[in-house]
Design a protein around this motif. Structure first.
Motif, PDB file in Angstrom:
ATOM      1  N   LYS A  68      42.110  11.697 -23.931  1.00 42.38           N
ATOM      2  CA  LYS A  68      42.626  10.927 -25.060  1.00 42.38           C
ATOM      3  C   LYS A  68      44.134  11.102 -25.215  1.00 42.38           C
ATOM      4  O   LYS A  68      44.800  10.237 -25.790  1.00 42.38           O
ATOM      5  CB  LYS A  68      41.928  11.370 -26.346  1.00 42.38           C
ATOM      6  N   THR A  97      41.953   4.294 -24.381  1.00 44.14           N
ATOM      7  CA  THR A  97      40.635   4.890 -24.245  1.00 44.14           C
ATOM      8  C   THR A  97      39.605   3.999 -24.919  1.00 44.14           C
ATOM      9  O   THR A  97      39.903   3.320 -25.919  1.00 44.14           O
ATOM     10  CB  THR A  97      40.591   6.287 -24.876  1.00 44.14           C
ATOM     11  N   ASP A 123      47.454   3.876 -32.878  1.00 41.45           N
ATOM     12  CA  ASP A 123      46.882   3.879 -31.533  1.00 41.45           C
ATOM     13  C   ASP A 123      47.598   2.877 -30.646  1.00 41.45           C
ATOM     14  O   ASP A 123      47.898   3.154 -29.480  1.00 41.45           O
ATOM     15  CB  ASP A 123      45.384   3.555 -31.614  1.00 41.45           C
TER      16      ASP A 123
END
Length: 653
Positions: free
Chosen positions: A167, A173, A196
């Motif tokens: 990660k 991911t 993210d």
């Protein structure tokens, strides 16, 4: 079926004493790593790794500092996400990397069970101490965690650490608990948080930095007196690395059979979402990757590994052939940019730059995706052309760009078609070589490059001293005339006279051609000339041999996906890098065994001679050109917040 974990070959017990006797025998066999007589094995004995390879792997990690670097990344991500507290894991990044590299060097498949076994195997205290982190605070927390749960390292702890590393360094991911359809993965992309999305380029840079830091010290394992013979010549190629499992699943509904999977029902990706299909013919790759298609065995599901190997005329004689840089990505995705991003750390580290040999997979790309990128780093491409690209590739003010080299407007058509006629078997080998040799007389002579490096300055083949041809437009200089009279020089007589007003024919001194003209095709050595053949053939053979070495199960074993059943590009990358390092170590050992003894015993040199320039992020040009893996679906209604600056990678002494 028997109720006992021994085997059906054992007789069914008649009383309780016989039951206890069978159980006692099975327990003793399990403790001694042996199966009971007449039974199928119930316990697999995993081999130990020799202490010398563990110590070498520890020295290697010390030289790179990647364990501290990855630990810092994990800590930074926890702070950025507001994660406070929580129990520390009982396995460190250092232990995981050392065990992975040691298994690979020992030529043992680095499965998760084997890595756990290496961490727990019996070893001397001084060897065990090399597994411990150098940070006292991290070491104290590690020991505290083991006091709470026991000293023995279990599989789940290593799996959790590997997932955490994945990660931290994987640009994107995805959930891996089951197969997901394309629609589900697209929805997952839409639901990503702004943080993210903003971290995607940051994690891409981390992956590139980790790859460079793991491979650069391989060069430092070689004694200095051998390293100095390398002039920076490299050969690059992409090789497929298969992953475990199959790809898309076709819809099985009876009413959808004729749709060939176009209905979209039940179409599922492999759990390694970032992987794709590798096909020799690019036109077939799209067919293999479309929804619902069951790929035939001619396609390989996996990643493309772009490797750069040290080559040159003195390879294996004065220095070994090792993999000094690499990049991992989805098959067919930005091959030229992956190649250039892999070369950048070498240039930043101050290593010499020479020629770069590549095949058609790179040479047919647009200049902004390959040729211009590698030339900016100081490398000179040596490349192939396909049949459709032979002959005249560009024309500028009458000058002809023929197969990567500029020639005068007076070049005869039979010389232009030399390679075309040879491939069509219209001329013999001797005639072909004679035509290639005659081309040299019509080649434009490079005078200089402009101060802005935006153009080349050429002279006509028949101009001034050093002329290679003569025509009615140019007068032969006195020096050349004397050499011709003495029989020491032969000038090609031009029979085709172009327009006299062309710059190549009318300019008294020289003329310029912008570097942007024909940038896709230009190379230093004339195509199929003597120098080109001397470089291309042998060095392509060298990297094909290295590809075979990487895939051989007894060496790196990259063709065995069962040894790398991890899900996630970050996990796959670490397993692959460990095998590349092991391949380099054995290549260096073979070289040193056959080479003359060095003046000094080879030792691991820290990365400090390179300073920290190789991973500097202050320069804007140091940013990656591509984002690896599956193309992430962008949201349209609420675009994600873009990072203002990529955080610098922590400096490691």
């Amino acid at each position: 079926m028997s109720a006992f974990p021994i085997a059906d070959t054992h007789p069914r017990p008649e009383n309780e004493k016989e039951v206890q006797r069978h159980l006692a025998r099975a327990w003793r066999a399990l403790q001694s790593n042996q199966s009971p007589p007449g039974a199928r094995p119930t316990h697999v004995t995993l081999p130990d790794v020799a202490s010398q390879w563990i110590l070498l792997a520890a020295d290697y990690i010390d030289a790179t500092g990647v364990d501290v670097m990855v630990e810092q990344w994990i800590k930074d991500d926890r702070i950025a996400q507001g994660i406070v507290g929580g129990r520390y894991g009982k396995v460190s990044v250092r232990e995981y990397l050392i065990a992975s590299i040691a298994c690979a060097i020992n030529r043992i498949p680095g499965t998760m069970d084997q890595i756990v076994h290496v961490m727990n195997q019996h070893m001397k205290k001084k060897v065990r101490a090399r597994f411990e982190p150098s940070d006292p605070e991290r070491l104290a927390k590690l020991k505290r965690a083991r006091q709470l749960t026991g000293p023995r390292i279990d599989d789940s702890s290593v799996q959790r650490l590997a997932t955490l590393i994945n990660k931290t360094i994987s640009p994107k991911t995805y959930p891996a608990d089951r197969r997901y359809s394309h629609e589900e993965l697209d929805q997952y992309d839409r639901d990503r948080s702004p943080w993210d999305r903003a971290m995607v380029p940051v994690r891409q840079k981390r992956m590139d930095a980790l790859t460079a830091a793991m491979l650069l010290p391989s060069w430092l394992l070689i004694p200095e007196e051998y390293r100095r013979h390398w002039t920076g010549d490299l050969t690059a190629d992409a090789t497929v690395v298969p992953v475990w499992g199959d790809g898309h699943k076709r819809c099985k509904r009876a009413e959808c059979k004729e749709s060939d999977g176009a209905c979209g029902h039940w179409t599922r990706e492999n759990q390694n979402v970032d992987a794709g299909y590798h096909a020799k013919q690019n036109s077939k790759r799209a067919y293999a990757e479309r929804d619902g298609h069951d790929a035939s065995p001619e396609y390989t599901l996996g990643f493309d590994l772009h490797i750069k190997v040290t080559t040159g005329p003195l390879v294996k004689a004065k220095y070994p052939e090792i993999i000094i840089a690499a990049r991992l990505d989805r098959p067919g995705h930005a091959p030229g940019m992956n190649l250039a991003d892999g070369l950048r750390p070498l240039a930043l580290a101050g290593l010499p730059t020479g020629h770069l040999v590549t095949d058609l997979g790179y040479s047919q790309l647009p200049p902004e995706s390959y040729a211009s990128l590698v030339k900016q780093l100081g490398y000179e491409p040596v490349m192939m052309y396909n049949t459709k690209s032979l002959g005249v590739q560009e024309i500028y003010k009458g000058c002809l760009l023929v197969e990567g080299t500029w020639y005068g407007p007076c070049m005869p058509q039979e010389l232009i078609n030399a390679n075309i006629d040879h491939q069509a078997e219209r001329i013999t080998y001797d005639e072909w070589r004679a035509r290639i040799k005659r081309r040299e007389s019509y080649q434009l002579r490079l005078k200089s490059e402009t101060q802005t490096s935006s153009s080349y300055v050429f002279r006509c083949p028949g101009h001034s001293d050093g002329a290679t041809a003569t025509c009615d437009y140019r007068k032969v200089s006195r020096n050349d005339e004397a050499l011709v009279t003495a029989g020491k020089k032969v000038l090609e007589v031009v029979v085709i006279h172009p327009d006299k007003d062309l710059p190549a024919c009318s300019n008294k001194a020289s003329f310029s051609i912008p570097k942007s003209i024909g940038a896709r095709w230009l190379q230093k050595h004339p195509y199929k000339g003597d120098k080109w053949c001397e470089i291309y053939g042998p060095e392509r053979n060298q990297i094909e041999g290295k590809n075979g070495e990487l895939k051989t199960s007894s060496l790196a074993g990259l063709k065995e996906p069962g040894d790398r059943r991890s899900i996630g590009m970050g996990k796959q990358l670490i397993a692959i890098l460990a095998r590349l390092i092991a391949t380099n170590v054995h290549a260096i050992l073979r070289f040193l065994a056959n080479a003359d003894a060095p003046d000094e015993a080879p030792t691991m040199t820290p990365l400090s001679p390179f300073g920290q320039r190789w991973r500097s992020s202050e320069d804007e040009n140091d940013q990656p050109h591509r984002i690896t893996g599956r193309r992430m679906l962008e949201i349209t209604d609420d675009p994600p917040m873009r990072p203002t600056a990529v955080p610098d990678i922590p400096q490691v002494a």
